[in-house]
Design a protein around this motif. Sequence first.
Motif, PDB file in Angstrom:
ATOM      1  N   PRO A  58     -17.339  27.618 -17.373  1.00  0.00           N
ATOM      2  CA  PRO A  58     -17.928  28.727 -18.139  1.00  0.00           C
ATOM      3  C   PRO A  58     -17.428  28.801 -19.581  1.00  0.00           C
ATOM      4  CG  PRO A  58     -16.431  29.542 -16.431  1.00  0.00           C
ATOM      5  CD  PRO A  58     -16.657  28.089 -16.148  1.00  0.00           C
ATOM      6  N   ARG A  59     -16.175  28.410 -19.807  1.00  0.00           N
ATOM      7  CA  ARG A  59     -15.648  28.447 -21.178  1.00  0.00           C
ATOM      8  C   ARG A  59     -16.335  27.396 -22.047  1.00  0.00           C
ATOM      9  NH1 ARG A  59      -9.735  27.805 -18.747  1.00  0.00           N
ATOM     10  NH2 ARG A  59     -11.021  26.299 -17.626  1.00  0.00           N
ATOM     11  N   MET A  60     -16.663  26.268 -21.461  1.00  0.00           N
ATOM     12  CA  MET A  60     -17.365  25.235 -22.213  1.00  0.00           C
ATOM     13  C   MET A  60     -18.810  25.636 -22.488  1.00  0.00           C
ATOM     14  SD  MET A  60     -15.892  21.616 -20.799  1.00  0.00           S
ATOM     15  CE  MET A  60     -14.129  21.258 -20.917  1.00  0.00           C
ATOM     16  N   VAL A  61     -19.424  26.329 -21.543  1.00  0.00           N
ATOM     17  CA  VAL A  61     -20.781  26.814 -21.779  1.00  0.00           C
ATOM     18  C   VAL A  61     -20.782  27.836 -22.912  1.00  0.00           C
ATOM     19  CG1 VAL A  61     -22.731  28.088 -20.776  1.00  0.00           C
ATOM     20  CG2 VAL A  61     -21.549  26.329 -19.433  1.00  0.00           C
ATOM     21  N   ASP A  62     -19.762  28.695 -22.941  1.00  0.00           N
ATOM     22  CA  ASP A  62     -19.667  29.681 -24.020  1.00  0.00           C
ATOM     23  C   ASP A  62     -19.518  28.984 -25.375  1.00  0.00           C
ATOM     24  OD1 ASP A  62     -19.831  31.642 -22.081  1.00  0.00           O
ATOM     25  OD2 ASP A  62     -17.672  32.042 -22.053  1.00  0.00           O
ATOM     26  N   ALA A  63     -18.691  27.942 -25.412  1.00  0.00           N
ATOM     27  CA  ALA A  63     -18.530  27.189 -26.662  1.00  0.00           C
ATOM     28  C   ALA A  63     -19.830  26.476 -27.030  1.00  0.00           C
ATOM     29  CB  ALA A  63     -17.389  26.177 -26.519  1.00  0.00           C
ATOM     30  N   PHE A  64     -20.492  25.905 -26.034  1.00  0.00           N
ATOM     31  CA  PHE A  64     -21.777  25.238 -26.256  1.00  0.00           C
ATOM     32  C   PHE A  64     -22.796  26.204 -26.850  1.00  0.00           C
ATOM     33  CE2 PHE A  64     -26.042  24.757 -24.300  1.00  0.00           C
ATOM     34  CZ  PHE A  64     -26.453  23.580 -24.926  1.00  0.00           C
TER      35      PHE A  64
END
Length: 379
Positions: A339-345
């Motif tokens: 989820p943290r990578m999706v937020d950054a994406f």
Amino acid sequence: MSADSPEQRPTVLVVDDIPENIAAMVAMLQDQYRVRVANRGAKALQLAASSAPDLILLDVSMPEMDGYETCRHLKANPATAHVPVIFLTARTDELDEARGFEVGAVDYIMKPVSPPVARARIASQLTLKQAHDFLRDRSAYLEAEVQRRTREITQIEDATIIALAETRDNETGNHIRRTQHYVRALARALRHDPRFSAQLDDRTIDLLFKSAPLHDIGKVGIPDRILLKPGKLTAEEFETMKSHTLLGRDAIADAEAQCGTRDSFLRYAREIAQYHHEKWDGTGYPEGLAGDAIPVSARLMALADVYDALISRRVYKPAFSHEEAVRIILEGRGRHFDPRMVDAFQGITDEFHAIALRFADPEHEPQRPLSPCHLSPAV
């Protein structure tokens, strides 16, 4: 031009505020050296900075800026710091000599000047400077040569990696370039997150970029009848396809063993090859890892790889729009993707789109089957 021509002689800068002293030094040195003169410290700094001499004879007692202060300025300037300075002085106090050496002088010549002593000390310092200059130039040459060779090796490595990655991959070379740029962009977006900063420094991001093209290297071990099959795979065929993750891991591990190291970019290549089909919720393969148990490198690659699969045109599907691909990635938050990578994406979707356009497949590129390993409920 002869070896004794004035143009090839060392240059000595004489600095003294008394004209008679300058004249005497010029008369003593002009047969062996090119002699330049200055009657003030400020003038000496100007001359030395514009064309550094080989040696400076510097009077200690001068108005406005004495020899000590002039020497400090010379040593503080990178253009003149390497020029040896010999002080000219009538002072005999040991404290004065110590002060001169502290500011960077290499020797003293006492006044009144003895020509044989002065010539000997000047010649000695010029010989030392010539040796220092040779070593400095040699060091600079070797450093430049190492950098040149490093660039060559890096270029060869990168070209070899791309060639290997394209050998049996049924996707395009541009897919490989797009995904490695996505990985780098996403890693850079995460580097300031305290949960990732320790793992995503500049060096690591460079290694991730270099290793990303090898994510599907294990496909070299998948039979063509499965790898190139345009339709849906059977359950048995899908199990065979899934084995490309372990085949890739083993191939890269063998390469590491031959290199004698497990602490190189191949470490990240191995992680990515093995784990980029794992899912955040534990429903991926080959090991069913979940959450932070999945290496960061593989989590980055998972998002990059799926995004590119979504926007790519295939024989049985059109390319999804960038907006549709973003929507699907966001829906996979916490299930397929960290989820943290999706937020950054979500904060850099425009950058992903720009990369996709920059490395878009040519219009005449034949439509290829999409590896079934990309097909999952999340996409």
